[in-house]
Design a protein around this motif. Sequence first.
Motif, short mmCIF file in Angstrom:
data_model
loop_
_atom_site.label_atom_id
_atom_site.label_comp_id
_atom_site.label_asym_id
_atom_site.label_seq_id
_atom_site.Cartn_x
_atom_site.Cartn_y
_atom_site.Cartn_z
N SER A 130 0.82 -1.22 0.00
CA SER A 130 0.00 0.00 0.00
C SER A 130 0.86 1.27 0.00
CB SER A 130 -0.96 0.00 1.19
OG SER A 130 -0.21 -0.03 2.38
N ALA A 131 1.98 1.25 0.74
CA ALA A 131 2.80 2.46 0.80
C ALA A 131 3.88 2.46 -0.28
CB ALA A 131 3.44 2.59 2.18
N LYS A 132 3.93 1.36 -1.05
CA LYS A 132 4.93 1.20 -2.13
C LYS A 132 6.35 1.53 -1.61
CE LYS A 132 1.84 1.77 -6.02
NZ LYS A 132 0.60 1.69 -5.22
N ASP A 133 6.63 1.00 -0.43
CA ASP A 133 7.93 1.23 0.20
C ASP A 133 8.78 -0.03 0.05
OD1 ASP A 133 10.04 2.00 1.71
OD2 ASP A 133 8.89 2.47 3.53
N LYS A 134 9.99 0.15 -0.45
CA LYS A 134 10.86 -1.02 -0.63
C LYS A 134 11.97 -1.10 0.42
CE LYS A 134 9.94 -1.70 -5.49
NZ LYS A 134 10.34 -1.31 -6.83
N ALA A 135 12.11 -0.02 1.19
CA ALA A 135 13.18 0.01 2.21
C ALA A 135 12.73 -0.74 3.45
CB ALA A 135 13.53 1.45 2.54
N ILE A 136 12.77 -2.08 3.37
CA ILE A 136 12.18 -2.91 4.42
C ILE A 136 13.14 -3.19 5.59
CG2 ILE A 136 12.84 -5.15 3.42
CD1 ILE A 136 9.94 -6.09 4.10
N GLY A 137 14.39 -2.72 5.46
CA GLY A 137 15.43 -3.05 6.45
C GLY A 137 15.02 -2.78 7.88
N SER A 138 14.50 -1.57 8.14
CA SER A 138 14.16 -1.20 9.52
C SER A 138 13.02 -2.08 10.05
CB SER A 138 13.77 0.27 9.61
OG SER A 138 12.69 0.52 8.73
N PHE A 139 12.08 -2.41 9.14
CA PHE A 139 10.95 -3.24 9.57
C PHE A 139 11.42 -4.67 9.87
CE2 PHE A 139 7.12 -5.82 9.01
CZ PHE A 139 6.22 -5.10 9.78
N LEU A 140 12.33 -5.18 9.04
CA LEU A 140 12.89 -6.52 9.28
C LEU A 140 13.63 -6.55 10.62
CD1 LEU A 140 14.39 -7.97 5.99
CD2 LEU A 140 12.63 -8.96 7.44
N MET A 141 14.37 -5.47 10.87
CA MET A 141 15.10 -5.37 12.15
C MET A 141 14.12 -5.40 13.31
SD MET A 141 17.98 -5.10 13.57
CE MET A 141 18.69 -4.64 15.13
N LEU A 142 13.01 -4.66 13.16
CA LEU A 142 11.99 -4.64 14.21
C LEU A 142 11.42 -6.04 14.43
CD1 LEU A 142 10.01 -2.65 15.95
CD2 LEU A 142 8.39 -3.23 14.16
#
Lengths: 296, 245
Positions: A130-142
Amino acid sequence: MKQIWAIAGKEFSDRLRSGWVIACALLWLGAISLTSLFGLVQVGRIGLQGYDRTVVSLLNLVQYLVPLLGLLLGHDLLVSEREERTLAMIFASGVTRARTLIGKFVGGCFTLGFPLALGFLIAGTVIGLSAKDKAIGSFLMLAISGLVLGVIYLGVGLLISTLCRTRVQALVCALLTWCVAVFAFDLIAMGVVVTVNSTHAEHEIEQATEATHTTPIADMHKAFENGDENAAHAAIERSQKVAAWLALNPVDLFRAANLPKSANTDVPAWLETFSIFAWLLGVLGFAFWKLRRIDL
Amino acid sequence: MNTFLEFKSVTKLFGRMAALNRVGFSVERGEILALLGPNGAGKSTLFGCLLGLLRPSDGKVLLRENPIEASDQLRFGYLPERIALYPQRSVWDNGAFFARLKNCAPAELERQLKRVGLYGVAERPVRQLSKGMLQRLGLAIALCGQPELLVLDEPFNGLDPALLDSLQKILREENERGATLLISTHTISAVEPLATQVAILLQGELAVVNTLNDLRAAHGENSLEAIYHRIARQSRAAAREEIEA
């Protein structure tokens, strides 16, 4: 190994049948969805955000809820079997106490990890699409650090389960532990620092531990809105003393690992790794020591 | 011949109270030992020390002259006095879990459930079982894997005559297969047809251990119950004399 998997498998299927896993998954999904959707209310907006901003919104939820889930699951793992006398049947079947402990821990990890991982997976996918965000690093870290946080508190719960004689005792201890870990530890840390007259370190700890409270979260979102995330927190010189304080409590370590770089709460990677292993080995080792001494 | 099982001066203290006081005797392979004694004599405590559920305060339990390891216990079968299983789970699930812990194949569990007459109710939750059925399920679990040592704590409690008969038959078959049996009970008449050896515990101390035939000869009594009561009376009288002295 067969015995460990038999105990772990039974633990997971018992929790699945009792509805614990489903309830936990629903609770987690509900909480994660609401927090992702309404995380921007403080800055007057509603809607899904990108990964970085979702992480800021989810920090509070994970740090409060995950240790609680870990403790609620772990406190019951052995003491209930002891109360029901099925633990004696397991030991009499030729299962060593170490294997029983590991089997229970592994089963608990699956029981806790499944709904948490499912929640993160669904939320991550929805946010990404939905947010078309590809910078998933911080979310993966979380997600990864959240799972590690849960596993550590599951171990703490398991230790409580070996130390207590009844389920009620264990539940009370688990809730007290949660209060200390999530609320009281920071106050105690600052109290100790003030007592030894280190006001600079006190200021640093306050800075690091306050970062997930409501007002600073709103500040961070405002900083994102203004395109100046560095304004959220003034950079201050960090000392090893503060990093050590943060490493003492897995909840603080989790905060430090997930706050934006601008919050300046970095803990060295070696210290993070050391703290995680020390906590896991410490609680499981102590639990094994205690379990070996229990007469049934 | 090597001793199969040996209790070597086993003492178990709970606080200051000695539940077992230097209890020592041995059991040869293939024996059926009846462990008798009043409530609180230490019978279950002795079994607890044997099975690793309790740590002896002093002394040790040896299997073939070696300390008992968890791998040895895979060849033990244990039927506790109060059978503790998972009530929400079915007969099969309970049996399968403990069978898996003992490395037994499901076919072996099936055989034992058929043997105790519970295979027809394998899907029934354990909470719906009668006391006799629960006892039989506990026995089926204990019998899984052809144990070389069967430890049965009050196995005859609450059984009707037909069930008692079938339990005695199964225990005899197990003994003929080569299993050694330790049976603690208050139902002396039920264990008498099976026992080859008798041990009597009184207040945590071993009052006597001997073969049933030798006991009969020594006391001039044929009934084990009469022999037990006589020994218990003598022990009480001796204790009184000791206190008075």
